[in-house]
Motif scaffolding. Structure first.
Motif, short mmCIF file in Angstrom:
data_model
loop_
_atom_site.label_atom_id
_atom_site.label_comp_id
_atom_site.label_asym_id
_atom_site.label_seq_id
_atom_site.Cartn_x
_atom_site.Cartn_y
_atom_site.Cartn_z
N LEU A 26 -0.95 -11.60 -17.81
CA LEU A 26 -0.19 -11.37 -19.05
C LEU A 26 -1.10 -10.82 -20.14
O LEU A 26 -0.78 -9.82 -20.80
CB LEU A 26 0.47 -12.67 -19.50
CG LEU A 26 1.29 -12.58 -20.79
CD1 LEU A 26 2.45 -11.62 -20.62
CD2 LEU A 26 1.80 -13.94 -21.20
N LEU A 66 7.81 -2.69 -18.20
CA LEU A 66 8.03 -2.78 -16.75
C LEU A 66 7.06 -3.76 -16.11
O LEU A 66 7.44 -4.55 -15.24
CB LEU A 66 7.88 -1.39 -16.11
CG LEU A 66 9.04 -0.42 -16.34
CD1 LEU A 66 8.78 0.89 -15.61
CD2 LEU A 66 10.36 -1.01 -15.87
N LEU A 68 5.60 -6.32 -17.63
CA LEU A 68 5.98 -7.68 -18.06
C LEU A 68 7.14 -8.20 -17.21
O LEU A 68 7.14 -9.35 -16.75
CB LEU A 68 6.38 -7.66 -19.54
CG LEU A 68 5.24 -7.62 -20.55
CD1 LEU A 68 5.81 -7.54 -21.95
CD2 LEU A 68 4.36 -8.84 -20.40
N VAL A 69 8.15 -7.34 -17.01
CA VAL A 69 9.29 -7.77 -16.19
C VAL A 69 8.84 -8.08 -14.77
O VAL A 69 9.34 -9.02 -14.13
CB VAL A 69 10.38 -6.66 -16.21
CG1 VAL A 69 11.47 -6.98 -15.22
CG2 VAL A 69 10.96 -6.52 -17.60
N THR A 70 7.87 -7.29 -14.28
CA THR A 70 7.40 -7.50 -12.91
C THR A 70 6.68 -8.84 -12.76
O THR A 70 6.92 -9.58 -11.79
CB THR A 70 6.45 -6.36 -12.50
OG1 THR A 70 7.11 -5.12 -12.72
CG2 THR A 70 6.06 -6.48 -11.05
N ILE A 71 5.81 -9.19 -13.73
CA ILE A 71 5.06 -10.44 -13.56
C ILE A 71 5.87 -11.65 -13.99
O ILE A 71 5.41 -12.78 -13.81
CB ILE A 71 3.73 -10.43 -14.35
CG1 ILE A 71 3.99 -10.38 -15.85
CG2 ILE A 71 2.81 -9.35 -13.89
CD1 ILE A 71 2.91 -11.06 -16.64
N ALA A 72 7.07 -11.43 -14.56
CA ALA A 72 7.86 -12.57 -15.02
C ALA A 72 8.16 -13.52 -13.87
O ALA A 72 8.38 -14.71 -14.08
CB ALA A 72 9.16 -12.09 -15.66
N LYS A 73 8.19 -13.00 -12.63
CA LYS A 73 8.54 -13.84 -11.50
C LYS A 73 7.30 -14.35 -10.76
O LYS A 73 7.41 -14.96 -9.71
CB LYS A 73 9.42 -13.05 -10.53
CG LYS A 73 10.82 -12.89 -11.09
CD LYS A 73 11.67 -12.02 -10.22
CE LYS A 73 13.06 -11.95 -10.87
NZ LYS A 73 13.89 -10.93 -10.29
N THR A 74 6.10 -14.06 -11.30
CA THR A 74 4.89 -14.58 -10.67
C THR A 74 4.41 -15.81 -11.44
O THR A 74 5.00 -16.21 -12.44
CB THR A 74 3.78 -13.52 -10.66
OG1 THR A 74 3.44 -13.22 -12.02
CG2 THR A 74 4.26 -12.25 -10.00
N ARG A 76 1.05 -17.98 -13.26
CA ARG A 76 -0.26 -17.75 -13.87
C ARG A 76 -1.34 -18.39 -13.01
O ARG A 76 -1.10 -19.39 -12.34
CB ARG A 76 -0.29 -18.38 -15.27
CG ARG A 76 0.67 -17.76 -16.22
CD ARG A 76 0.45 -18.31 -17.59
NE ARG A 76 -0.01 -17.27 -18.49
CZ ARG A 76 0.06 -17.38 -19.80
NH1 ARG A 76 0.51 -18.47 -20.37
NH2 ARG A 76 -0.34 -16.40 -20.57
N MET B 1 5.18 -19.64 -16.76
CA MET B 1 5.46 -18.20 -16.89
C MET B 1 6.52 -17.79 -15.90
O MET B 1 6.38 -16.85 -15.16
CB MET B 1 4.16 -17.46 -16.60
CG MET B 1 3.74 -16.37 -17.57
SD MET B 1 4.85 -15.87 -18.82
CE MET B 1 5.52 -14.35 -18.17
N VAL B 3 10.18 -16.69 -16.08
CA VAL B 3 11.32 -16.38 -16.94
C VAL B 3 12.38 -15.68 -16.11
O VAL B 3 12.10 -14.69 -15.44
CB VAL B 3 10.89 -15.47 -18.12
CG1 VAL B 3 12.08 -15.15 -18.99
CG2 VAL B 3 9.81 -16.14 -18.91
N THR B 143 14.00 -3.35 -11.77
CA THR B 143 12.87 -4.28 -11.75
C THR B 143 13.29 -5.65 -12.25
O THR B 143 12.89 -6.67 -11.69
CB THR B 143 11.73 -3.74 -12.62
OG1 THR B 143 11.58 -2.35 -12.38
CG2 THR B 143 10.43 -4.44 -12.32
#
Lengths: 180, 153
Positions: A26, A66, A68-74, A76, B1, B3, B143
């Protein structure tokens, strides 16, 4: 180069290195957005506002969102180390490349950095023709638009279709036929 | 994290207020860049990107799913495919009038003495801007939705 230019180069260099070194994805994305914003300002300083606009909209805006949206499901990374571990062989290769490319910089004509009118161009005859004849040939005053849409219209057609194809490719990869 | 992108950020009053205030200006700026690209910095690509970013901002503030349903698939695919059709169309009409592909000067019977300028405006606004704006929106929505589309893929 002006003090603003030197400050921008330093800012871009620091943010670029920080993007690589920071461990938290992030944070890396946010720093990368700042890097793009610095590049956009730098392009504007180098009298390339069209490129600056693109960098600000695509680099700082769309890419950041794009990613941010991609890592939203990963998740930390666990732990509180701030910096990632450095792969030294890779760092040496990158460093050598940077020095090699950087060593060519003194040989670039720098007149337009200092406010002169000599543009940094590889083939001055073609560029000079565009700058001189754009209005007579096409009736528009922005030479960049004239080159994109008129002199190099077929190239731009290819680029537009590539963007279209990128959208189609993502649909194919995701096994869907609708964007929304 | 973790969301859920489909969940609207209704609890973030700051983001919603900020987007509500900024979005009209960004949209106006994007349209200006698009329509005034022939005589000032910018053009279809930059302006289209800014218009697409407005939708991304709205989606960030009010949730991806409501924005996605508000825009609709037909608008996005229509703009993307329509943009390519406009671009090809302008080029082919020039061929039909006896010229080369995208030879705007040949469009003079249709567009008048400033045919080159209007032909360029047509492919920048109707072609490039539409393709870029719609593909940016489409990539974002795809996405945000991710792979969880429930179709077993």
């Amino acid at each position: 180069m002006s003090a603003v230019g030197i400050a921008l180069v330093a800012f871009v260099a620091v943010t670029a290195v920080a993007t690589v070194l920071v461990r938290d994805v992030l944070s890396a994305i946010i720093i990368f957005g700042a890097y793009s914003l610095g590049m956009a300002l730098f392009y504007t300083l180098l009298l390339a506002p069209d490129v600056g606009l693109t960098e600000a909209a695509i680099g700082a805006g769309v890419t950041t969102i794009l990613l941010l949206v991609t890592i939203a499901k990963t998740t930390r990374p666990i732990g509180d180390r701030v910096l990632a571990s450095i792969n030294w062989p890779a760092a040496v290769v990158v460093g050598v490349l940077a020095v090699l490319i950087g060593s060519t910089v003194p040989y670039i004509p720098t007149d337009n950095f200092t406010g002169g009118l000599t543009p940094v161009i590889a083939n001055p005859n073609v560029t000079g023709y565009y700058l001189e004849m754009t209005y007579a040939d096409t009736g528009v005053t922005n030479a960049v638009t004239a080159v994109l849409a008129a002199y190099r219209g077929f190239d731009t057609f290819g680029e537009a279709v590539v963007v279209f194809a990128a959208g189609v490719a993502v649909l194919v990869v995701l096994h869907t036929e609708v964007f929304s | 994290m973790s969301v859920d992108p489909d969940r609207p950020y209704t609890e973030s009053l700051i983001i919603m207020t900020a987007v509500r205030m900024v979005a009209p200006f960004v949209l106006t700026y994007g349209l200006f860049i698009t329509f005034h690209g022939a005589d000032s910095p910018g053009g279809g690509f930059q302006g289209g990107a800014l218009v697409g970013v407005v939708v991304l901002m709205l989606a960030f503030a009010f949730g991806a799913r409501p924005t996605r349903e508000w825009i609709g698939n037909d608008v996005i695919t229509g703009l993307a495919a329509g943009g390519v059709v406009v671009f090809v169309g302008v080029g082919l009409v020039a061929i039909g009038l006896g010229g080369a592909f995208l030879e705007y000067g040949r469009l003079e019977p249709l567009l008048g003495p400033d045919a080159v300028k209007w032909g360029m405006e047509a492919i920048e606004i109707g072609g490039v801007a539409a393709i870029v704006a719609s593909v940016i929106m489409g990539l974002f929505f795809l996405t945000a939705a991710g792979f969880d589309r429930g179709d077993g893929s």
